[in-house]
Design a protein around this motif. Sequence first.
Motif, PDB file in Angstrom:
ATOM      1  N   ASP A  28      10.188 -21.026  13.298  1.00 12.56           N
ATOM      2  CA  ASP A  28       9.906 -19.700  13.857  1.00 12.56           C
ATOM      3  C   ASP A  28      10.173 -19.726  15.229  1.00 12.56           C
ATOM      4  O   ASP A  28      10.625 -18.919  15.804  1.00 12.56           O
ATOM      5  N   ASN A  67       6.079  -9.968   4.911  1.00  9.29           N
ATOM      6  CA  ASN A  67       4.710  -9.749   5.254  1.00  9.29           C
ATOM      7  C   ASN A  67       4.098  -8.711   4.211  1.00  9.29           C
ATOM      8  O   ASN A  67       2.717  -8.977   3.953  1.00  9.29           O
ATOM      9  N   TYR A 117       0.676  -9.904   2.991  1.00 10.78           N
ATOM     10  CA  TYR A 117      -0.642  -9.468   3.282  1.00 10.78           C
ATOM     11  C   TYR A 117      -0.893  -7.984   2.747  1.00 10.78           C
ATOM     12  O   TYR A 117      -2.178  -7.518   2.861  1.00 10.78           O
ATOM     13  N   ARG A 122      -2.776 -12.804  14.694  1.00  9.31           N
ATOM     14  CA  ARG A 122      -2.802 -12.613  13.111  1.00  9.31           C
ATOM     15  C   ARG A 122      -3.925 -11.747  12.889  1.00  9.31           C
ATOM     16  O   ARG A 122      -4.989 -12.153  13.794  1.00  9.31           O
ATOM     17  N   SER A 149      -6.153 -12.326   7.680  1.00  6.77           N
ATOM     18  CA  SER A 149      -5.094 -13.177   7.323  1.00  6.77           C
ATOM     19  C   SER A 149      -5.219 -14.657   7.923  1.00  6.77           C
ATOM     20  O   SER A 149      -4.882 -15.669   7.382  1.00  6.77           O
ATOM     21  N   THR A 203       2.492 -18.002  10.922  1.00  5.92           N
ATOM     22  CA  THR A 203       2.235 -18.495  12.322  1.00  5.92           C
ATOM     23  C   THR A 203       2.095 -17.425  13.322  1.00  5.92           C
ATOM     24  O   THR A 203       1.830 -17.687  14.378  1.00  5.92           O
ATOM     25  N   GLY A 204       2.347 -16.100  12.768  1.00  7.20           N
ATOM     26  CA  GLY A 204       1.935 -15.124  13.857  1.00  7.20           C
ATOM     27  C   GLY A 204       3.016 -14.657  14.498  1.00  7.20           C
ATOM     28  O   GLY A 204       3.252 -14.227  15.715  1.00  7.20           O
ATOM     29  N   LEU A 246       6.403 -10.889  13.377  1.00  2.70           N
ATOM     30  CA  LEU A 246       6.680  -9.848  13.844  1.00  2.70           C
ATOM     31  C   LEU A 246       7.173  -9.821  15.619  1.00  2.70           C
ATOM     32  O   LEU A 246       7.701  -8.783  15.809  1.00  2.70           O
TER      33      LEU A 246
HETATM   34  P1  ATP Z   1       4.936 -15.723  10.189  1.00  3.62           P
HETATM   35  O1  ATP Z   1       5.521 -14.267   9.716  1.00  3.62           O
HETATM   36  O2  ATP Z   1       5.439 -16.080  11.438  1.00  3.62           O
HETATM   37  O3  ATP Z   1       4.966 -16.689   9.139  1.00  3.62           O
HETATM   38  P2  ATP Z   1       2.584 -13.953  10.231  1.00  3.62           P
HETATM   39  O4  ATP Z   1       2.981 -13.355   8.990  1.00  3.62           O
HETATM   40  O5  ATP Z   1       1.128 -14.203   9.933  1.00  3.62           O
HETATM   41  O6  ATP Z   1       3.279 -15.288  10.281  1.00  3.62           O
HETATM   42  P3  ATP Z   1       3.529 -11.530  11.734  1.00  3.62           P
HETATM   43  O7  ATP Z   1       4.621 -11.612  10.774  1.00  3.62           O
HETATM   44  O8  ATP Z   1       3.628 -11.616  13.175  1.00  3.62           O
HETATM   45  O9  ATP Z   1       2.979 -13.282  11.282  1.00  3.62           O
HETATM   46  O10 ATP Z   1       2.336 -10.852  11.384  1.00  3.62           O
HETATM   47  C1  ATP Z   1       1.185 -10.741  11.978  1.00  3.62           C
HETATM   48  C2  ATP Z   1       0.030 -10.221  11.315  1.00  3.62           C
HETATM   49  O11 ATP Z   1       0.117  -9.092  10.951  1.00  3.62           O
HETATM   50  C3  ATP Z   1      -0.140 -10.773   9.994  1.00  3.62           C
HETATM   51  O12 ATP Z   1      -1.006 -12.252  10.296  1.00  3.62           O
HETATM   52  C4  ATP Z   1      -0.920 -10.104   9.256  1.00  3.62           C
HETATM   53  O13 ATP Z   1      -2.419 -10.132   9.541  1.00  3.62           O
HETATM   54  C5  ATP Z   1      -0.532  -8.595   9.827  1.00  3.62           C
HETATM   55  N1  ATP Z   1       0.265  -7.993   8.875  1.00  3.62           N
HETATM   56  C6  ATP Z   1       1.762  -8.135   9.208  1.00  3.62           C
HETATM   57  N2  ATP Z   1       2.309  -7.240   8.008  1.00  3.62           N
HETATM   58  C7  ATP Z   1       1.296  -6.647   7.611  1.00  3.62           C
HETATM   59  C8  ATP Z   1       1.237  -6.016   6.307  1.00  3.62           C
HETATM   60  N3  ATP Z   1       2.300  -5.481   5.685  1.00  3.62           N
HETATM   61  N4  ATP Z   1       0.159  -5.547   5.663  1.00  3.62           N
HETATM   62  C9  ATP Z   1      -1.008  -6.035   6.209  1.00  3.62           C
HETATM   63  N5  ATP Z   1      -1.149  -6.877   7.326  1.00  3.62           N
HETATM   64  C10 ATP Z   1       0.166  -7.091   8.024  1.00  3.62           C
END
Ligand code: ATP
Length: 377
Positions: free
Chosen positions: A206, A277, A281, A324, A328, A336-337, A340
């Motif tokens: 990432d 995601n 999530y 994050r 989550s 890893t956050g 997005l």
């Molecule tokens: P990575 O994608 O790098 O493995 P990650 O998924 O934790 O890690 P991001 O994709 O940047 O990081 O997402 C950031 C945060 O946004 C997540 O930790 C989660 O809390 C929230 N999030 C993102 N998408 C959703 C969704 N569809 N529903 C609920 N929460 C979400």
Amino acid sequence: MKLTGREKSSLILEGVITVILLILLDVAILGIIQDIIQTNPGVNSGIFMIKQSLKIGPMQAQIWSYQRIVIFFLVLINVWVVWWRLRRRYHLYQMNHIIGELHYIAQGHLDHRIPFRLKGSEQHVISSVNALVDSAVRSMNDERKIEKSKDELITNVSHDLRTPLTSIIGYLGLIEDKQYRNEEDILKYTHIAYRKAKQMKNLVEDLFEYTKVQQHGAPVNIMRVDLNQLLEQLTASFALEAEKRGIEISSKVIPNPLMIEADPEKLGRVFNNLVANAFKYGNGASYVRITAHQEGTNVIVTVANDGIPIPKKSLNHLFERFYRAEASRSRATGGTGLGLAIVKSIVNLHHGKVSVTSDEHETAFQVTLPLKQASDK
Ligand code: ATP
Ligand code: MG
């Protein structure tokens, strides 16, 4: 601009000396002219004749004498010379003041600007200097921000690498020191170490992806992409997981086919992150819907899922790297956050924008992309 006392007195002195020199010069010129006229009878009689012919009125008044005319012109020339010299000297003082201000700024007083206004080209110099200092200060601040953000990145990465690494070393240490009871224990410890190592690999990947798309002028391989095809492939790749979780996944593109100019690999990464995601999530979600439609010269792609909404206070931070949402962070989803933040960087590289809305009915990520990319980019 205010002149100093010294400058004022030197200006006056220069004026006085110039006037004295000019008077001396005038006297000499008058003397020479007089001499020429007196020693030259031809010139003398010529002047007399001109004088006679220019007598006017009943009194036959003589309207000119050659001395008066010469003196008149000499005075005009003198005034001009004095004015020219004083003006030149004054400009010199102005430039000295500007240079003085420049030195002051160059000594590190970067919040200082040349405070006075002048007329003409000197004002151009002042405005340019002030604008130059402004832009230098701006780029220094930008540089500082980048530096700070790099430090933060290193801190976050070290922290996120240390946590799984500590577990890996801990569990492998148990095996190394033979602190296990049976083979089942060994398998359990290696499994944990393996999971943590994979988590580390995800972070490194990432991070690699993030720094790649963050770089200024990151290369984008723009080509014509059939959005429908891209989203259908993506849906198919998540079909198995959707079935396992009992979530319905669908994609719908209007019009079909919808061709856009984009980097297919990067764009795939964007929607892959968003859908991943949604699965990860979308707590209690029953569907993940991907829709795309054309709006003017843009295409809007929405990735939506139902389930528990994202807290309002988190919405503004979701696209920040390493952010994050609290729920989550505590869960073992292993993110890893960065996902997005990568999405946002890739969308920016395509001159588009990304936003999120979330309420009790639905969480939706909306990506707006231009159909065509500027050719010079
Ligand atoms: P990575 O994608 O790098 O493995 P990650 O998924 O934790 O890690 P991001 O994709 O940047 O990081 O997402 C950031 C945060 O946004 C997540 O930790 C989660 O809390 C929230 N999030 C993102 N998408 C959703 C969704 N569809 N529903 C609920 N929460 C979400
Ligand atoms: Mg993610």
